[in-house]
Write a protein that holds these residues in place. Structure first.
Motif, mmCIF file in Angstrom:
data_model
loop_
_atom_site.group_PDB
_atom_site.id
_atom_site.type_symbol
_atom_site.label_atom_id
_atom_site.label_comp_id
_atom_site.label_asym_id
_atom_site.label_seq_id
_atom_site.Cartn_x
_atom_site.Cartn_y
_atom_site.Cartn_z
ATOM 1 N N ARG A 46 7.592 -15.358 -1.104
ATOM 2 C CA ARG A 46 8.145 -15.835 -2.050
ATOM 3 C C ARG A 46 8.244 -14.447 -3.190
ATOM 4 O O ARG A 46 9.142 -14.638 -4.024
ATOM 5 C CB ARG A 46 7.259 -17.045 -2.826
ATOM 6 N N PHE A 47 6.968 -13.693 -3.155
ATOM 7 C CA PHE A 47 6.985 -12.725 -4.117
ATOM 8 C C PHE A 47 8.214 -11.744 -3.708
ATOM 9 O O PHE A 47 8.972 -11.451 -4.429
ATOM 10 C CB PHE A 47 5.626 -12.135 -3.927
ATOM 11 N N ALA A 48 8.294 -11.467 -2.550
ATOM 12 C CA ALA A 48 9.329 -10.392 -1.928
ATOM 13 C C ALA A 48 10.829 -11.218 -2.229
ATOM 14 O O ALA A 48 11.716 -10.215 -2.545
ATOM 15 C CB ALA A 48 9.373 -10.448 -0.459
ATOM 16 N N LYS A 49 10.924 -12.547 -2.257
ATOM 17 C CA LYS A 49 12.034 -13.269 -2.368
ATOM 18 C C LYS A 49 12.467 -12.783 -3.736
ATOM 19 O O LYS A 49 13.717 -12.263 -4.328
ATOM 20 C CB LYS A 49 12.109 -14.676 -2.251
ATOM 21 N N LEU A 50 11.819 -12.988 -4.843
ATOM 22 C CA LEU A 50 11.856 -12.691 -6.196
ATOM 23 C C LEU A 50 12.335 -11.092 -6.385
ATOM 24 O O LEU A 50 13.130 -10.890 -7.216
ATOM 25 C CB LEU A 50 10.544 -12.975 -7.060
ATOM 26 N N VAL A 51 11.392 -10.384 -5.677
ATOM 27 C CA VAL A 51 11.634 -8.753 -5.740
ATOM 28 C C VAL A 51 13.072 -8.641 -5.416
ATOM 29 O O VAL A 51 13.919 -7.881 -6.265
ATOM 30 C CB VAL A 51 10.674 -8.216 -5.302
ATOM 31 N N ARG A 52 13.585 -9.207 -4.296
ATOM 32 C CA ARG A 52 14.984 -9.035 -3.840
ATOM 33 C C ARG A 52 15.822 -9.340 -5.049
ATOM 34 O O ARG A 52 16.829 -8.993 -5.000
ATOM 35 C CB ARG A 52 15.055 -9.780 -2.371
ATOM 36 N N SER A 86 11.072 -0.245 -1.384
ATOM 37 C CA SER A 86 12.210 -1.229 -2.022
ATOM 38 C C SER A 86 11.040 -1.647 -3.133
ATOM 39 O O SER A 86 10.112 -2.134 -2.829
ATOM 40 C CB SER A 86 12.972 -2.318 -1.076
ATOM 41 N N THR A 87 11.504 -1.697 -4.380
ATOM 42 C CA THR A 87 10.619 -2.023 -5.469
ATOM 43 C C THR A 87 11.265 -2.750 -6.560
ATOM 44 O O THR A 87 12.587 -2.945 -6.728
ATOM 45 C CB THR A 87 10.440 -0.607 -6.004
ATOM 46 N N PRO A 88 10.404 -3.495 -7.390
ATOM 47 C CA PRO A 88 10.928 -4.264 -8.317
ATOM 48 C C PRO A 88 11.427 -3.477 -9.432
ATOM 49 O O PRO A 88 12.652 -3.794 -9.962
ATOM 50 C CB PRO A 88 9.619 -4.902 -9.033
ATOM 51 N N ALA A 97 -7.532 2.634 5.095
ATOM 52 C CA ALA A 97 -7.547 1.535 3.915
ATOM 53 C C ALA A 97 -6.206 1.390 3.572
ATOM 54 O O ALA A 97 -5.376 2.266 3.178
ATOM 55 C CB ALA A 97 -8.178 1.999 2.762
ATOM 56 N N ASP A 98 -5.732 0.104 3.212
ATOM 57 C CA ASP A 98 -4.334 -0.391 2.714
ATOM 58 C C ASP A 98 -3.236 0.116 3.685
ATOM 59 O O ASP A 98 -2.099 0.083 3.415
ATOM 60 C CB ASP A 98 -4.006 0.452 1.495
ATOM 61 N N ALA A 99 -3.512 0.638 4.850
ATOM 62 C CA ALA A 99 -2.321 0.855 5.624
ATOM 63 C C ALA A 99 -1.577 -0.282 5.981
ATOM 64 O O ALA A 99 -0.227 -0.136 6.167
ATOM 65 C CB ALA A 99 -2.812 1.792 7.039
ATOM 66 N N TYR A 100 -2.244 -1.570 6.151
ATOM 67 C CA TYR A 100 -1.486 -2.556 6.600
ATOM 68 C C TYR A 100 -1.369 -3.508 5.456
ATOM 69 O O TYR A 100 -1.329 -4.871 5.389
ATOM 70 C CB TYR A 100 -2.201 -3.235 7.657
ATOM 71 N N LEU A 101 -1.204 -3.055 4.296
ATOM 72 C CA LEU A 101 -0.967 -3.813 3.117
ATOM 73 C C LEU A 101 0.616 -4.047 3.170
ATOM 74 O O LEU A 101 1.307 -3.418 3.463
ATOM 75 C CB LEU A 101 -1.276 -3.053 1.795
ATOM 76 N N HIS A 102 0.967 -5.493 2.606
ATOM 77 C CA HIS A 102 2.249 -5.860 2.747
ATOM 78 C C HIS A 102 3.028 -4.895 1.984
ATOM 79 O O HIS A 102 2.797 -4.481 0.583
ATOM 80 C CB HIS A 102 2.636 -7.320 2.020
ATOM 81 N N PRO A 103 4.373 -4.214 2.278
ATOM 82 C CA PRO A 103 4.976 -3.083 1.591
ATOM 83 C C PRO A 103 5.181 -3.577 0.353
ATOM 84 O O PRO A 103 5.360 -2.655 -0.540
ATOM 85 C CB PRO A 103 6.191 -3.029 2.503
#
Lengths: 784, 784
Positions: free
Chosen positions: A243-249, A746-748, A708-714
């Motif tokens: 959902r978050f990614a959708k908003l960002v997109r 890809s960023t907000p 650490a954080d290597a597999y955090l959602h991008p």
């Protein structure tokens, strides 16, 4: 049926158009303005940078050096051969190098096959001369005189074909075996010589049970501390960020529009741009565009922030999946290969894909749902392969003039115009099919995604498999047995097991000319189109015209693409199938296949060196699939030859052919057990070796910080960076950059992010869900 | 075709003969002299000992208490139900308990099926009454009036059959699922509650590479110390003792003859026994038997000793296989489930079977040979299943009188006698087939051995699979499609995919009466014969008469046998198939199947409690095979119903049936992924739990001593005991006896070994290659 002359004409046309494309390519690629279309890989790898500094005026865009055109036309082939295989692996990854080896394999198999077939089978066929004696009312083409059809039924000459079938099978099997061995070795060598990478220490765990009173994180920690006490290091929870990614997109799309209107306003400061806010901007109230988009972005920003808080605070946002990291490769290898829990549907472990290879959306699918999804998709693929003509015929009948007039009577006056009428009648039915075929790979990819695979590489392999079935049924069998796939299905079901290869086998020599022209159109001219890159060229210049303001935008507009395994593997497999099927039956087809392999090899080698950008590194994980499908082609060719010979009254030789498929199946099983583990599992010996070496060379390595954080959602990478910037400090000491791309994100808020890109902080943050977002914004240090 | 009366007569005869067998059983089992034939398991478990002490004279052999006969006849069924499932697991092992659950599953599936079929389908069929209206010249049996044949083609009543097919499939799947769940739970619970066993710590490693300059032992030690440093304990090399074992067996045979002649001499001291030394004792020089055999044993003793020395000293006698033991169950579980070496054909690891389950001869087969062996055996099984009639027909034609006269003209006068002629003509052809069917399980077992499986349990499962294919083709299909299997094959290959189920489906209702009589003969009377144990009874008394001198010999003469999974599993699967296929078509067959399940359940429960002795414990490893074959039966029944209905013009309902097989296949896949890992892998969670518990309860356990020599070839156990007696001392402290049998051993010198049997030393030496030797000499402490 086409005669030799027809084939020659077709060859002439196709060669001419191929040369035409190559000429166009030669002209286009030396224009500096196209540089980013034809050399994106060099930009990405930092081997080329924006040429504007050195040149001025028109020279920045157009090349007037005539000599360079000639060089350009002549030199791309030598250029394609410039790099050695080792250099290609370094430059473009092992996947690309192994992909190129498919062409080498094709040459290794088909060069000797072609020579021996031309020297042995064709003289035997020609000298038999049955067809010449037949009455003239059955018109046989010249091609048929070279094929097995020319041999008298019951002739002893079929012994020659039988022997050649054996020799060809043995040779192909031998080559397949050697190449499998070679590729497996390359893979193991590559894995062994790789530097430390996060995925070597990480296992993805699915179906973590929900224990009431405990959070997922606690459950995971407790379970692995208990069952892998000596090796467990930590884990990375997976947040439901869809959902978050959708908003960002969404915000990104709005940002694009805002940019667009701002540029428009800058170019024409007198008039503030306005737009309608209704459906597709066609209706509704007219507003000031810049203001409107700014407002909407502001609203969205707030929603994004609240969603982010929600994800961080709500325990339900943590999915029952985790990336579990271990203190040693040995520990990770053990965990990935063993069963963890007493309940085999819980705590499912498998190797984590590379961070950039993870398909995040599929991480949350539970076990039962997975199995239902696979059922549904297999049924859908079956229907798609066999019944795809039904909806298309329906659309075509709609597109038919009478149908169209009925549906939309107001169009009648337009349709009745003669020019438009003939255009519609000639064009529309074909267009429906064309559109379907064009979107097919996308449809298949969506189907694979629904199936729930975790990595992009697995998704590509699955999509390739589906495409292969489609091509096998609809291109290969569909051309041999006339009629739709549905009719074929009916035919298969209502024919006996011996009758099917017989009917197909008999029509095979008759279709040789069709496949020759198919190879020339699809394999010769089609490949030349690939090197021309028409679509990226047009899109790049369109973007350049309307959107690009800065260098960053220009990078973004550049679309290097990738090899596209999901389409290219099935195509290659089809050529292997054609070559093997016709090797004994109509060997004159073989040189056409050979030309395809040589030409495509050069083109794809050139493209891999200069254009394509690797999305992920699977270290040749597709090879077992390729191998087994070539073996399947071998089997098909044997069964069809068996069917063909059984109609030729070659009673002595035919039964001997039955041994071939049995041996081929056995060969397949043997190869599977001999080589496949190298592609599926990670040997402990190897893991232990690397662990030991690392311990010796870097005794003070802080692995925990590295992982650490290597597999955090991008999508979080950026936000974490703001809020938890301090804990990243120690990570920079490790300072390891695993893949060549440094920072696709890809960023907000783009303006914000690109402040970072020049710092070395992101070097190991190679995790990007490249699938979800609009063209990724590649950021290269040398460029900014 | 048989009418209802014929079936009734057949039922009457079969029930009568079953009662006859049960009466004979009742009489025989109360005779003290037969005690060891009917209660061997009780002797083995120490619940019963030789009764001679308490009784005198004839009472020792015959029972004159008439009351006991009546009790005997009535009481065996209640006796069979006496033990609870938990007690059965303790008494006879989990395999036996799970085997009995197959019958329970049969009842759970077929009781509701029978009731609903009788209540719903039969009324629908009977009231349709098509067949009654037909002309009388086509004679339909009464049975057919109850079957689907009675329904008019195109009738709407087929909807009832369709619905019932769905309900039956759902019910069967549900029961299969529940039972799989239950069995998986029983297995895991059993494994979890087991005491320490050597196989929990042991992994068998095949294909150890030969590194020049290093012995196998060094290579193994080095490899595992390097790659499993924290868990590796030691390993047990495997010696190539096949030659040695052969000599020992040879000596044992000679020893038997020597014993025989010595007894003969003792009984008749006037005349020293003599024998001829030529072929089969029929020709050659006549010698003093006792002297002759003593001499030969002496010669053999020397050869055995030199062979033993050779094995110990020659490094080539060590095979590239090893039993590797680990310090924890976790370590062993990890090693068994992971890939060790970069070359996937080397260092192949799998769980070690129980020591008594190991099939030693197959340990030395290299990887390539294995894959060739499997190819050859699959071809052989295929030929055996489809072409077995060819050699039999050949033998029959030889056995034919004209053939016999040609081959052996001198027999002509004998053959021409009328009595002998008719006997030969009526009997010989059948005899050839009978002999073939009698030796078939043995042949299939030999084939499985050639395939190279490592454990007896795996061999039994493979042999069962082969036997199932044979029964499916030759009993089930062979009875439905008349003609030999070869003709069927021809038919299958030349018919279309839709035509095959149609032809078979149509003939199914017609064969119902045949299968009813088959079930009565094979399933009712046949099972009653099983409880009578005629063959072991006769052999035991023969041995008792000629060989038995001491109690030890009596133990040896006792043949408890085992469940015989390789024959009984396929038989049971056939009954499931018949029940499922006829459930919708001719439901009147179901009660016959039901009676079989109830009766056989009682008989086998009784036998497991009193007779059979478990050879090994696989913890229900056969269940996945059983499950998938019942699912296959379900599929077959659906396809055949589809074929049958498609001839009945039930155009509305038939297409809906296509969904059933798809759902069934999906159900199978789901069950496979849900439950099969519980039977193939050992979860780390479980291993860790047991390790932790053990560490807490026995912190000072000397695991190395406990595991030492556990996997020594059984033939060495004795010899090692002489030469290395001292190192065993510390093992006795551990003093764990895993299986119930304490000491089965075949030895070069029996007199020597049985000195040991009363000492506790052997308690954990449960490793015995029971397959290689003549009946093992079981030794029970309570008895000597």
């Amino acid at each position: 049926m086409a005669s030799l002359e027809d084939i020659a004409v077709s060859a002439f046309i196709n060669i001419l158009s191929a040369i035409g494309f190559l000429l166009a390519f030669a002209v286009l690629r030396v224009q500096p303005i196209n540089s980013r279309v034809y050399y994106p890989k060099l930009y990405i790898n930092g081997l080329r940078s924006s040429p504007r500094g050195s040149m001025n005026g028109v020279l920045r865009f157009v090349n007037f050096n005539i000599w360079s055109y000639i060089v350009s036309f002549l030199s791309w082939m030598p250029e394609a051969l410039k790099m050695s295989q080792t250099e290609i692996i370094q430059h473009a990854g092992l996947d690309s190098a192994i992909y190129l080896r498919i062409y080498i394999l094709g040459l290794k198999i088909f060069v000797p096959l072609t020579i021996s077939a031309l020297l042995v089978i064709i003289p035997v066929n020609v000298s038999s001369g049955t067809l010449m004696d037949l009455k003239k009312d059955i018109v046989f083409s010249d091609i048929d005189k070279l094929s097995i059809s020319n041999v008298k039924p019951g002739s002893e000459r079929f012994w020659v074909h039988l022997c050649m079938a054996y020799i060809f099978t043995l040779w192909t099997s031998y080559m397949l075996y050697m190449e499998y061995d070679n590729v497996a070795f390359m893979r193991l060598h590559f894995l062994a010589s790789q530097h430390r990478r996060v995925e070597q220490f990480t296992v993805v765990v699915r179906n973590v049970p929900q224990i009431s009173g405990h959070s997922i994180a606690e459950t995971v920690d407790h379970f692995f501390q208990k069952n892998h006490p000596d090796h467990y290091l930590s884990h990375q929870a997976v947040y439901n960020a869809n959902r978050f990614a959708k908003l960002v997109r969404q915000k990104e799309r709005l940002q694009n529009w805002l940019d667009y209107y701002q540029i428009k306003f800058e170019r024409n400061p007198d008039q503030r741009p306005t737009s309608k806010i209704g459906f597709l901007g066609l209706c509704g109230r007219r507003v000031d565009s810049i203001e409107y988009y700014r407002q909407r972005i502001n609203v969205l920003d707030k929603r994004i922030a609240s969603e982010h808080q929600k994800i961080i605070k709500d325990p339900k946002a943590i999915l029952p999946v985790a990336f579990v990291t271990f203190g040693s490769r040995w520990g990770a290898a053990v965990c990935a290969q063993t069963q963890q829990s007493k309940n085999p549907t819980l705590w499912l472990t498998e190797w984590a894909p590379e961070p950039r290879d993870v398909y995040w959306k599929n991480l949350a699918i539970p076990f039962v749902s997975l199995s239902i999804r696979r059922l549904i998709i297999s049924i859908s693929v079956f229907s798609l392969v066999f019944f795809y003509m039904i909806p298309i015929t329906f659309v075509q009948s709609l597109a038919n003039l009478e149908g169209l007039e009925k549906v939309a009577p107001f169009l009648r006056p337009v349709i009745e115009l003669k020019l438009i009428k003939s255009f519609l009648q000639g064009f529309l039915p074909g267009l429906a099919l064309k559109i379907f075929l064009y979107i097919l790979p996308t449809v298949l990819m969506i189907m694979s995604k629904v199936e729930g695979y975790l990595s992009l590489s697995a998704l590509e392999r699955r999509a390739a498999a589906k495409y292969y079935y489609f091509m096998l049924v609809n291109v290969f069998l569909g051309s041999i047995i006339a009629g739709t796939a549905f009719e074929q299905l009916y035919y298969f079901v209502h024919q006996s097991a011996t009758e099917i290869p017989r009917t197909i086998g008999v029509s095979i020599p008759m279709k040789a000319t069709f496949f020759m022209t198919y190879i020339m159109v699809d394999g010769w001219a089609g490949v030349a189109v690939e090197i021309l890159r028409l679509k990226p060229l047009v899109i790049y210049h369109l973007k350049n015209m309307f959107i690009v303001k800065t260098d960053r935008d220009r990078e973004k507009a550049m679309d290097p693409g990738s090899i596209g395994l999901s389409e290219n593997l099935p195509t290659l497999q089809l050529y292997f199938l054609l070559g093997l099927v016709y090797a004994v039956v109509t060997p004159i087809l073989l040189p056409f296949v050979l030309v395809f392999f040589i030409f495509a090899f050069l083109v794809y080698r050139y493209q891999i060196m200069n254009v394509y950008n690797q999305e992920y590194e699977s270290a040749g994980a597709f090879w077992p699939h390729l191998h087994s499908r070539i073996v399947a082609s071998l089997l098909i060719s044997q069964l069809l030859l068996l069917g063909l010979l059984s109609t030729k009254k070659a009673a002595h030789s035919t039964p001997l052919l039955i041994i071939l498929p049995v041996l081929t199946i056995w060969f397949h099983k043997y190869c599977k057990s001999r080589f496949e583990p190298a592609f599926r599992k990670y040997p402990l010996e190897e893991a232990m070796e690397k662990d030991t070496m690392e311990k010796a060379s870097e005794p003070n390595l802080n692995l925990k910080a590295y992982l650490a954080d290597a597999y955090l959602h991008p999508i979080f990478q950026m936000l974490e960076d703001v809020e938890m910037g301090d804990i990243r400090a120690d990570k920079n000491q490790a300072n390891v950059s695993s893949p060549q791309i440094t920072e696709p994100i890809s960023t907000p808020s783009p303006h914000y992010v690109f402040d970072h890109s020049s710092s070395p902080r992101y070097q190991y943050d190679d995790d990007e869900d490249e699938d979800d977002y609009s063209p990724p914004h590649y950021v290269y240090h040398h460029d900014i």
